[in-house]
Design a protein around this motif. Structure first.
Motif, PDB file in Angstrom:
ATOM      1  N   GLY A  20      -3.419  -6.984  -5.947  1.00 52.92           N
ATOM      2  CA  GLY A  20      -4.068  -5.885  -5.523  1.00 52.92           C
ATOM      3  C   GLY A  20      -4.969  -4.947  -5.532  1.00 52.92           C
ATOM      4  O   GLY A  20      -4.898  -4.660  -3.777  1.00 52.92           O
ATOM      5  N   THR A  21      -5.927  -5.062  -6.090  1.00 48.72           N
ATOM      6  CA  THR A  21      -6.823  -4.959  -6.564  1.00 48.72           C
ATOM      7  C   THR A  21      -7.957  -5.426  -5.379  1.00 48.72           C
ATOM      8  O   THR A  21      -8.920  -5.700  -4.697  1.00 48.72           O
ATOM      9  N   ASP A  22      -7.978  -6.986  -5.619  1.00 54.56           N
ATOM     10  CA  ASP A  22      -8.671  -8.142  -5.015  1.00 54.56           C
ATOM     11  C   ASP A  22      -8.344  -7.732  -3.646  1.00 54.56           C
ATOM     12  O   ASP A  22      -9.582  -8.004  -3.229  1.00 54.56           O
ATOM     13  N   GLU A  23      -7.023  -8.149  -3.664  1.00 57.84           N
ATOM     14  CA  GLU A  23      -7.124  -7.728  -1.910  1.00 57.84           C
ATOM     15  C   GLU A  23      -6.816  -6.344  -1.260  1.00 57.84           C
ATOM     16  O   GLU A  23      -6.620  -6.657  -0.203  1.00 57.84           O
ATOM     17  N   GLY A  24      -7.548  -5.746  -1.854  1.00 57.51           N
ATOM     18  CA  GLY A  24      -7.848  -4.117  -1.344  1.00 57.51           C
ATOM     19  C   GLY A  24      -7.033  -3.649  -1.446  1.00 57.51           C
ATOM     20  O   GLY A  24      -7.113  -2.308  -0.080  1.00 57.51           O
ATOM     21  N   ARG A  25      -6.260  -3.193  -1.904  1.00 56.95           N
ATOM     22  CA  ARG A  25      -4.434  -2.329  -1.435  1.00 56.95           C
ATOM     23  C   ARG A  25      -4.865  -1.369  -2.327  1.00 56.95           C
ATOM     24  O   ARG A  25      -4.132   0.037  -1.837  1.00 56.95           O
ATOM     25  N   GLY A  40       0.978  -1.711   0.023  1.00 56.83           N
ATOM     26  CA  GLY A  40      -0.082  -0.116  -0.174  1.00 56.83           C
ATOM     27  C   GLY A  40       0.736   1.294   0.158  1.00 56.83           C
ATOM     28  O   GLY A  40       0.304   2.371  -0.110  1.00 56.83           O
ATOM     29  N   GLN A  41       1.952   1.408  -0.317  1.00 57.08           N
ATOM     30  CA  GLN A  41       2.866   2.226  -0.215  1.00 57.08           C
ATOM     31  C   GLN A  41       3.363   2.181  -1.575  1.00 57.08           C
ATOM     32  O   GLN A  41       3.990   1.525  -2.093  1.00 57.08           O
ATOM     33  N   PHE A  71      -5.024   5.386   1.006  1.00 56.34           N
ATOM     34  CA  PHE A  71      -4.434   6.595   0.818  1.00 56.34           C
ATOM     35  C   PHE A  71      -6.147   7.884   0.215  1.00 56.34           C
ATOM     36  O   PHE A  71      -7.354   8.323   0.652  1.00 56.34           O
ATOM     37  N   SER A  72      -7.046   6.171  -0.394  1.00 58.06           N
ATOM     38  CA  SER A  72      -8.223   6.863  -0.866  1.00 58.06           C
ATOM     39  C   SER A  72      -9.379   6.936   0.020  1.00 58.06           C
ATOM     40  O   SER A  72     -10.251   7.960  -0.168  1.00 58.06           O
ATOM     41  N   GLU A  73      -9.182   6.485   1.175  1.00 58.90           N
ATOM     42  CA  GLU A  73     -10.388   6.488   2.277  1.00 58.90           C
ATOM     43  C   GLU A  73     -10.031   7.835   3.008  1.00 58.90           C
ATOM     44  O   GLU A  73     -10.905   7.848   3.808  1.00 58.90           O
TER      45      GLU A  73
END
Length: 333
Positions: free
Chosen positions: A96-101, A76-77, A266-268
């Motif tokens: 990374g998308t499927d795992e929500g990062r 996530g960085q 970051f988006s959250e």
């Protein structure tokens, strides 16, 4: 007088407090700057807009496609990869998308990364019948080989480039040798660029491999030839991208998908205005190519290129940001 001073201090304190609150809402931001010109200027553009327009504390971190996207997908960085060529790492991006990062946020280059065979615009204008690779191969006399004027030439990139392997295989697949063309090894990126510049200065024919967006295409107007056939993904993987494959078949070059990747945490944490900006922010290959040409001619850094764009293209970037952010950014320039 004391009451007046106290009131004034209170007003400025409230204004300052609001400013701190805005900065706190956005907080610190890490923006990956990849090691090519369009990504460098875009990361600096994001830094200026986020800092000046939205009160962020954004900093640039040096990255490259594989390590940056892998790090975002796994850790996530950094927070933002402004120009991510995700077709290079489809499995990593999906994981990374499927795992929500990570999430994909719009596209900074909706035209996509465009590779292929190009000819100068003045040749295309003079010969409107030449629209495809097959059309060009009917006219070796328009694209003369510098070593043998009786033959045409297809200029290739240097050894080690994926585009060089593909061009060699398409040269074979389209029967260019039988059509009277030789494949010219330009030896280096500078050699490839120099061959285009030389042709342009002399208004001569040129046919060969290049890609967009690039500074060179911002300086010299070129037209990409159509393949005349659709992209064959299976053939592309089986043979066209494989140097020693003996029997390549014609195929169109796929357009590379380019998106902005954002770390999910970051988006959250940021306000919706920041995410709205990242969704809206995009420019055409022609726009960024011309900007890169200016940067190259002026030996400008990514930061200088970003400031030049903001100063010269207000009608473009003000559509990406809120009216309040636009005024702040203008005042900071």
């Amino acid at each position: 007088m004391k009451k007046l001073l106290a009131s004034t201090c209170l007003v400025f304190g409230l204004i300052g407090g609001a400013s701190v609150a805005n900065a706190a809402e956005c907080g610190s931001v890490t923006i990956a700057s990849m090691n090519w010109q369009s990504a460098e200027v875009l990361s600096n553009l994001d830094k200026i807009i986020l800092n000046e327009g939205y009160g962020c504390s954004a900093e640039i971190t040096i990255g490259d496609t594989v390590p940056t996207i892998t790090s975002m997908a796994e850790k996530g960085q950094p927070d933002i990869a402004p120009e991510a060529w995700i077709d290079l790492l489809p499995d990593v991006v999906k994981k990374g998308t499927d795992e929500g990062r990570i999430i994909q946020v719009g596209s900074p280059l909706p035209d996509g990364g465009v590779q292929g065979w190009w000819i100068p615009k003045y040749v295309a204008d003079a010969h409107p019948d030449i629209k495809t690779i097959g059309d060009a191969l009917k006219h070796p006399e328009l694209f003369p080989d510098p070593e043998d004027s009786q033959k045409g030439a297809v200029y290739n990139g240097p050894q080690g480039w994926g585009g060089t392997v593909v061009t060699t295989q398409l040269y074979n697949a389209f029967g260019a040798e039988k059509a009277g063309f030789t494949l010219v090894d330009t030896g280096s990126a500078a050699g490839l660029d120099g061959s285009i510049a030389k042709a342009y200065e002399r208004k001569e024919g040129w046919l060969g491999y290049y890609w967009a967006p690039t500074a060179l295409l911002g300086k010299y107007e070129m037209v990409k030839l159509e393949a005349g056939v659709p992209n064959d993904a299976a053939e592309w993987k089986r043979c066209i991208t494989v140097a020693d494959c003996p029997d390549p078949k014609p195929s169109a070059w796929p357009v590379d998908t380019i998106v902005t990747l954002v770390a999910k945490p970051f988006s959250e944490k940021v306000g919706p205005e920041v995410m709205d900006y990242l969704n809206k922010r995009s420019w055409s290959n022609d726009t960024v190519s011309k900007l890169m040409a200016w940067m190259t001619d002026n030996q400008a850094s990514g930061e200088e290129g970003a400031k030049h764009f903001l100063e010269e293209n207000e009608e473009v970037w003000t559509k990406w940001v809120s009216p309040e952010a636009a005024e702040k950014i203008k005042a900071a320039l």
